[in-house]
Design a protein around this motif. Structure first.
Motif, PDB file in Angstrom:
ATOM      1  N   ASN A  33       0.824  -1.206   0.000  1.00 46.76           N
ATOM      2  CA  ASN A  33       0.000   0.000   0.000  1.00 46.76           C
ATOM      3  C   ASN A  33       0.863   1.264   0.000  1.00 46.76           C
ATOM      4  O   ASN A  33       2.064   1.232   0.314  1.00 46.76           O
ATOM      5  CB  ASN A  33      -0.907   0.005   1.232  1.00 46.76           C
ATOM      6  N   PRO A  34       0.269   2.416  -0.351  1.00 44.20           N
ATOM      7  CA  PRO A  34       1.016   3.677  -0.277  1.00 44.20           C
ATOM      8  C   PRO A  34       1.515   3.927   1.150  1.00 44.20           C
ATOM      9  O   PRO A  34       0.813   3.660   2.122  1.00 44.20           O
ATOM     10  CB  PRO A  34      -0.013   4.733  -0.703  1.00 44.20           C
ATOM     11  N   GLY A  35       2.729   4.447   1.272  1.00 48.33           N
ATOM     12  CA  GLY A  35       3.317   4.664   2.588  1.00 48.33           C
ATOM     13  C   GLY A  35       3.996   3.438   3.148  1.00 48.33           C
ATOM     14  O   GLY A  35       4.385   3.440   4.318  1.00 48.33           O
ATOM     15  N   GLN A  36       4.147   2.399   2.315  1.00 53.21           N
ATOM     16  CA  GLN A  36       4.796   1.178   2.756  1.00 53.21           C
ATOM     17  C   GLN A  36       5.883   0.775   1.759  1.00 53.21           C
ATOM     18  O   GLN A  36       5.892   1.209   0.610  1.00 53.21           O
ATOM     19  CB  GLN A  36       3.786   0.024   2.884  1.00 53.21           C
ATOM     20  N   ALA A  37       6.789  -0.059   2.235  1.00 56.61           N
ATOM     21  CA  ALA A  37       7.817  -0.666   1.395  1.00 56.61           C
ATOM     22  C   ALA A  37       8.081  -2.060   1.946  1.00 56.61           C
ATOM     23  O   ALA A  37       8.054  -2.264   3.172  1.00 56.61           O
ATOM     24  CB  ALA A  37       9.088   0.163   1.374  1.00 56.61           C
ATOM     25  N   GLY A  38       8.295  -3.019   1.039  1.00 56.53           N
ATOM     26  CA  GLY A  38       8.464  -4.397   1.466  1.00 56.53           C
ATOM     27  C   GLY A  38       9.829  -4.952   1.121  1.00 56.53           C
ATOM     28  O   GLY A  38      10.501  -4.490   0.190  1.00 56.53           O
ATOM     29  N   VAL A  39      10.223  -5.966   1.901  1.00 52.25           N
ATOM     30  CA  VAL A  39      11.483  -6.681   1.667  1.00 52.25           C
ATOM     31  C   VAL A  39      11.132  -8.154   1.477  1.00 52.25           C
ATOM     32  O   VAL A  39      10.561  -8.789   2.375  1.00 52.25           O
ATOM     33  CB  VAL A  39      12.459  -6.505   2.839  1.00 52.25           C
ATOM     34  N   LEU A  40      11.485  -8.683   0.323  1.00 48.12           N
ATOM     35  CA  LEU A  40      11.180 -10.080  -0.003  1.00 48.12           C
ATOM     36  C   LEU A  40      12.324 -10.972   0.458  1.00 48.12           C
ATOM     37  O   LEU A  40      13.489 -10.734   0.125  1.00 48.12           O
ATOM     38  CB  LEU A  40      10.982 -10.236  -1.516  1.00 48.12           C
ATOM     39  N   SER A  41      11.969 -11.999   1.218  1.00 44.70           N
ATOM     40  CA  SER A  41      12.949 -12.978   1.678  1.00 44.70           C
ATOM     41  C   SER A  41      12.542 -14.356   1.173  1.00 44.70           C
ATOM     42  O   SER A  41      11.375 -14.763   1.336  1.00 44.70           O
ATOM     43  CB  SER A  41      13.032 -13.001   3.212  1.00 44.70           C
ATOM     44  N   ILE A  42      13.478 -15.073   0.547  1.00 37.86           N
ATOM     45  CA  ILE A  42      13.223 -16.427   0.035  1.00 37.86           C
ATOM     46  C   ILE A  42      14.133 -17.384   0.790  1.00 37.86           C
ATOM     47  O   ILE A  42      15.361 -17.228   0.795  1.00 37.86           O
ATOM     48  CB  ILE A  42      13.488 -16.513  -1.480  1.00 37.86           C
ATOM     49  N   LEU A  43      13.509 -18.334   1.455  1.00 34.33           N
ATOM     50  CA  LEU A  43      14.222 -19.292   2.292  1.00 34.33           C
ATOM     51  C   LEU A  43      15.118 -18.584   3.308  1.00 34.33           C
ATOM     52  O   LEU A  43      16.252 -18.995   3.573  1.00 34.33           O
ATOM     53  CB  LEU A  43      15.052 -20.250   1.422  1.00 34.33           C
ATOM     54  N   GLY A  44      14.586 -17.447   3.852  1.00 37.27           N
ATOM     55  CA  GLY A  44      15.290 -16.730   4.903  1.00 37.27           C
ATOM     56  C   GLY A  44      16.329 -15.730   4.442  1.00 37.27           C
ATOM     57  O   GLY A  44      16.958 -15.069   5.281  1.00 37.27           O
ATOM     58  N   LYS A  45      16.507 -15.600   3.129  1.00 36.73           N
ATOM     59  CA  LYS A  45      17.507 -14.661   2.622  1.00 36.73           C
ATOM     60  C   LYS A  45      16.809 -13.490   1.949  1.00 36.73           C
ATOM     61  O   LYS A  45      15.991 -13.674   1.053  1.00 36.73           O
ATOM     62  CB  LYS A  45      18.432 -15.361   1.631  1.00 36.73           C
ATOM     63  N   ALA A  46      17.163 -12.251   2.392  1.00 38.18           N
ATOM     64  CA  ALA A  46      16.543 -11.060   1.823  1.00 38.18           C
ATOM     65  C   ALA A  46      17.043 -10.827   0.413  1.00 38.18           C
ATOM     66  O   ALA A  46      18.247 -10.910   0.132  1.00 38.18           O
ATOM     67  CB  ALA A  46      16.852  -9.845   2.684  1.00 38.18           C
ATOM     68  N   VAL A  65       7.461 -11.686   3.117  1.00 36.86           N
ATOM     69  CA  VAL A  65       7.637 -10.257   2.846  1.00 36.86           C
ATOM     70  C   VAL A  65       7.472  -9.484   4.146  1.00 36.86           C
ATOM     71  O   VAL A  65       6.439  -9.583   4.811  1.00 36.86           O
ATOM     72  CB  VAL A  65       6.631  -9.754   1.792  1.00 36.86           C
ATOM     73  N   ASP A  66       8.514  -8.726   4.511  1.00 33.44           N
ATOM     74  CA  ASP A  66       8.459  -7.817   5.666  1.00 33.44           C
ATOM     75  C   ASP A  66       8.075  -6.431   5.163  1.00 33.44           C
ATOM     76  O   ASP A  66       8.751  -5.868   4.296  1.00 33.44           O
ATOM     77  CB  ASP A  66       9.808  -7.754   6.374  1.00 33.44           C
ATOM     78  N   ILE A 107      18.074  -1.855   5.792  1.00 31.24           N
ATOM     79  CA  ILE A 107      17.550  -1.738   7.150  1.00 31.24           C
ATOM     80  C   ILE A 107      17.138  -3.105   7.682  1.00 31.24           C
ATOM     81  O   ILE A 107      17.398  -3.446   8.845  1.00 31.24           O
ATOM     82  CB  ILE A 107      16.366  -0.747   7.175  1.00 31.24           C
ATOM     83  N   ARG A 108      16.498  -3.898   6.830  1.00 33.38           N
ATOM     84  CA  ARG A 108      16.054  -5.240   7.242  1.00 33.38           C
ATOM     85  C   ARG A 108      17.250  -6.122   7.590  1.00 33.38           C
ATOM     86  O   ARG A 108      17.214  -6.879   8.578  1.00 33.38           O
ATOM     87  CB  ARG A 108      15.236  -5.883   6.116  1.00 33.38           C
ATOM     88  N   ARG A 109      18.304  -6.022   6.819  1.00 32.90           N
ATOM     89  CA  ARG A 109      19.469  -6.861   7.063  1.00 32.90           C
ATOM     90  C   ARG A 109      20.256  -6.418   8.299  1.00 32.90           C
ATOM     91  O   ARG A 109      20.776  -7.267   9.032  1.00 32.90           O
ATOM     92  CB  ARG A 109      20.389  -6.824   5.846  1.00 32.90           C
ATOM     93  N   GLU A 110      20.348  -5.127   8.530  1.00 34.25           N
ATOM     94  CA  GLU A 110      21.209  -4.620   9.595  1.00 34.25           C
ATOM     95  C   GLU A 110      20.482  -4.358  10.906  1.00 34.25           C
ATOM     96  O   GLU A 110      21.061  -4.546  11.982  1.00 34.25           O
ATOM     97  CB  GLU A 110      21.905  -3.336   9.131  1.00 34.25           C
TER      98      GLU A 110
END
Length: 290
Positions: A33-46, A65-66, A107-110
């Motif tokens: 949605n607007p105002g959001q951003a996602g991070v896709l992780s496959i088998l635990g890897k971003a 997806v986070d 940001i998700r990784r760190e």
């Protein structure tokens, strides 16, 4: 009965398969949605590349997806420091920031969650930025030049948080406090300044009064000079006449009903008396004619 069970078995299997396909299909897409951003992780890897607003495909069953809120966030963070003159100074800052949508993968990784970002990044960096800004000035300058303190703090904090993918939009000083010793020193200084201002006022008032006295003395001297010149022109006895009348006025006597002057009014002192103060026996009696 057995034949009916055999007929229903393919139907059941088909239904299960359709449900699985539907479930997999629904889990193969995500809407940002607007105002959001996602991070896709496959088998635990971003995976690189942030998922911005819109519809995105994600591998079913093996991906996650986070989603991060990239709108403006506000947190109030306390900070303590020492000033240039080694005075303790504490403050509380309201910080408006948002996450850079293009750096949410980093940001998700760190950092992980937003709570981690606040506690592990924003809070300690706010403390360090405040130390930098406070150490450049005395505690009195920190109070009297509050905007300059805030500008230095904003610059230091912005540079420190930018490398974490955090964009500082605005800050405000909610509270600024100093040690009790400095508070007493400020109070004593204000009292001393007020006393000094009072002393200056008293001195000016005394100066004005002295000037007024001088002016009155000058005026009186001038009046006496003019009077002396007038009396000199008309004879010295007029001075005695004036003094006698002035003494009568200042003494508070009632207006006399009789003013007796000598034959030569210019040379004699007036004689004043009140007929009301005399009894009938003291008044001159008329002489009977024979």
């Amino acid at each position: 009965m057995k034949a009916q069970s055999q007929l229903n078995l393919p139907t059941i299997i088909l239904g299960i398969f359709a449900a699985l396909v539907l479930l997999i299909g629904l889990n193969s897409f995500i809407i940002i949605n607007p105002g959001q951003a996602g991070v896709l992780s496959i088998l635990g890897k971003a995976r690189d590349g942030a998922l911005l607003e819109g519809l995105h495909f994600k591998p079913p069953l093996v991906s996650n997806v986070d989603v991060y809120d990239v709108t403006v966030q506000k947190f109030e963070v306390p900070a303590q420091s020492s000033t240039k003159d080694l005075q303790d100074l504490s403050a509380s800052f309201a910080i408006n920031f948002r996450l850079d949508p293009l750096q949410v993968v980093k940001i998700r990784r760190e950092q992980g969650t937003l709570q981690n970002i606040v506690s592990k990044v924003i809070a300690p960096q706010t403390q360090e930025a405040f130390k930098i800004a406070a150490a450049r000035r005395t505690v009195e300058e920190a109070i009297t030049k509050r905007e300059e303190l805030k500008d230095d703090f904003d610059l230091a904090l912005g540079e420190r948080l930018d490398k974490y993918g955090i964009l500082v939009l605005d800050t405000s000083v909610v509270d600024l406090a100093f040690s009790p010793e400095f508070a007493r020193a400020v109070e004593e200084k204000q009292i001393a300044e007020q006393q000094a201002q009072r002393a200056v006022y008293v001195a000016r008032e005394a100066e004005q009064q002295a000037l007024a006295e001088v002016n009155r003395a000058k005026g009186k001297a001038e009046a006496q000079r003019l009077l002396a010149e007038t009396l000199k022109a008309q004879g010295g006895n007029l001075v005695l006449q004036k003094e006698a009348i002035e003494a009568w006025r200042l003494g508070g006597a009632q207006m006399p009903k009789v003013l007796v002057m000598g034959g030569n009014s210019q040379n004699n002192v007036p004689f004043l008396f009140n007929l009301g103060d005399l009894s009938d026996s003291e008044l001159p009696q008329p002489v009977a004619k024979r």
